[in-house]
Design an enzyme around this catalytic site. Sequence first.
Site, mmCIF file in Angstrom:
data_model
loop_
_atom_site.group_PDB
_atom_site.id
_atom_site.type_symbol
_atom_site.label_atom_id
_atom_site.label_comp_id
_atom_site.label_asym_id
_atom_site.label_seq_id
_atom_site.Cartn_x
_atom_site.Cartn_y
_atom_site.Cartn_z
ATOM 1 N N GLY A 1 52.030 50.978 28.278
ATOM 2 C CA GLY A 1 52.492 51.842 29.341
ATOM 3 C C GLY A 1 53.718 51.983 29.611
ATOM 4 O O GLY A 1 54.366 51.837 30.992
ATOM 5 N N GLY B 1 55.704 54.525 32.671
ATOM 6 C CA GLY B 1 55.286 54.321 34.052
ATOM 7 C C GLY B 1 56.657 53.587 34.791
ATOM 8 O O GLY B 1 57.618 53.269 34.378
ATOM 9 N N LYS C 1 42.097 42.366 37.273
ATOM 10 C CA LYS C 1 43.232 41.529 36.831
ATOM 11 C C LYS C 1 42.657 40.060 36.309
ATOM 12 O O LYS C 1 43.086 39.584 35.269
ATOM 13 C CB LYS C 1 44.351 41.447 37.488
ATOM 14 C CG LYS C 1 45.186 42.769 37.809
ATOM 15 C CD LYS C 1 46.371 42.593 38.679
ATOM 16 C CE LYS C 1 47.250 43.907 38.788
ATOM 17 N NZ LYS C 1 48.395 43.796 39.591
ATOM 18 N N ARG D 1 42.484 38.313 32.654
ATOM 19 C CA ARG D 1 43.023 36.806 32.430
ATOM 20 C C ARG D 1 41.740 36.176 31.767
ATOM 21 O O ARG D 1 41.986 35.345 30.863
ATOM 22 C CB ARG D 1 43.277 36.210 33.848
ATOM 23 C CG ARG D 1 44.584 36.569 34.392
ATOM 24 C CD ARG D 1 45.027 35.585 35.516
ATOM 25 N NE ARG D 1 46.347 35.966 36.084
ATOM 26 C CZ ARG D 1 46.874 34.999 37.093
ATOM 27 N NH1 ARG D 1 46.294 33.924 37.423
ATOM 28 N NH2 ARG D 1 48.038 35.328 37.411
#
Length: 291
Positions: A10, A13, A133, A137
């Site tokens: 990414g 970005g 998220k 994890r």
Amino acid sequence: MEKSKVLVVGGAGFIGRRLVAASLAQGHPTFVLMRSEIGVDVDKVQTLLSFKAKGARLVEASLDDHAGLVAAVRQVDVVVSALSGTYIRSQVKLVEAIKEAGNVKRFLPSEFGMDPSKMEHALAPGRITFDDKMEVRRAIEAASIPHTYISCNCFAAYFCPNLGQIGTLLPPKDKVRVYGDGNVKVIFVDEDDAATYIIKTLDDPRTLNKSIYLRPSENILSQSDLIVKWENLSGNVLEKIYIPADEFLASMKGKKQMCVLPVIVKDEASSVCNNNKNGTSKYNYGEKRLR
């Protein structure tokens, strides 16, 4: 000590390009994943090519190309993800590639904002990102992958120029909406500073399997503090339109996911984030004051 080889996913970005720049600036051999998903986004392609000109190595692979991801991961020591939006949960595919490769010394998933483990109170639809998220994890920890979680709280570019107002990035001319009483403190971090500190954690043994919180002491401000700073700079006193907490929260129902300054539901700046099972750390690598 030899610098770790870093793969940024990414990297074209908003945060990703800053992470690539910081990695190169700090002397890390830097690899950037060039995904087919960027399609015909000319700006992102040009950004990637500019990194190549500065010494970064572009590695072609797709999130749906497991073999390609494994091959990319095997070239580096550390993987840093800056994937955003709909790609957050797709990091599970990256986790699977890292597990199979077996050589990665550390993985930093794309978090960087509020600590998702502290956001159980967040309202839908905004909490979708926090839930995604946390799913990543769980995948990281189930695979026993060495990691570091980074919480930068509020990026200044999103919340400071607009004085914390929703739906714009520009400062108000004569009126400003104040959410709640405007006095809840939050933490603002300059994006380039954040990238610098994030890269500094990569070879720091103190940060392994820890949650790191970037909290510049002079950047812990309320919405009212921001407004006063702007009024002092501009010489213009703004009319304040106060929006009660219950009215504001009611207005959020049914709206699309958006970035909202957490000025009502929780005083994130005053909370001590220490419930991560792997421990927490707060290191001062330096800070830039918002003036």
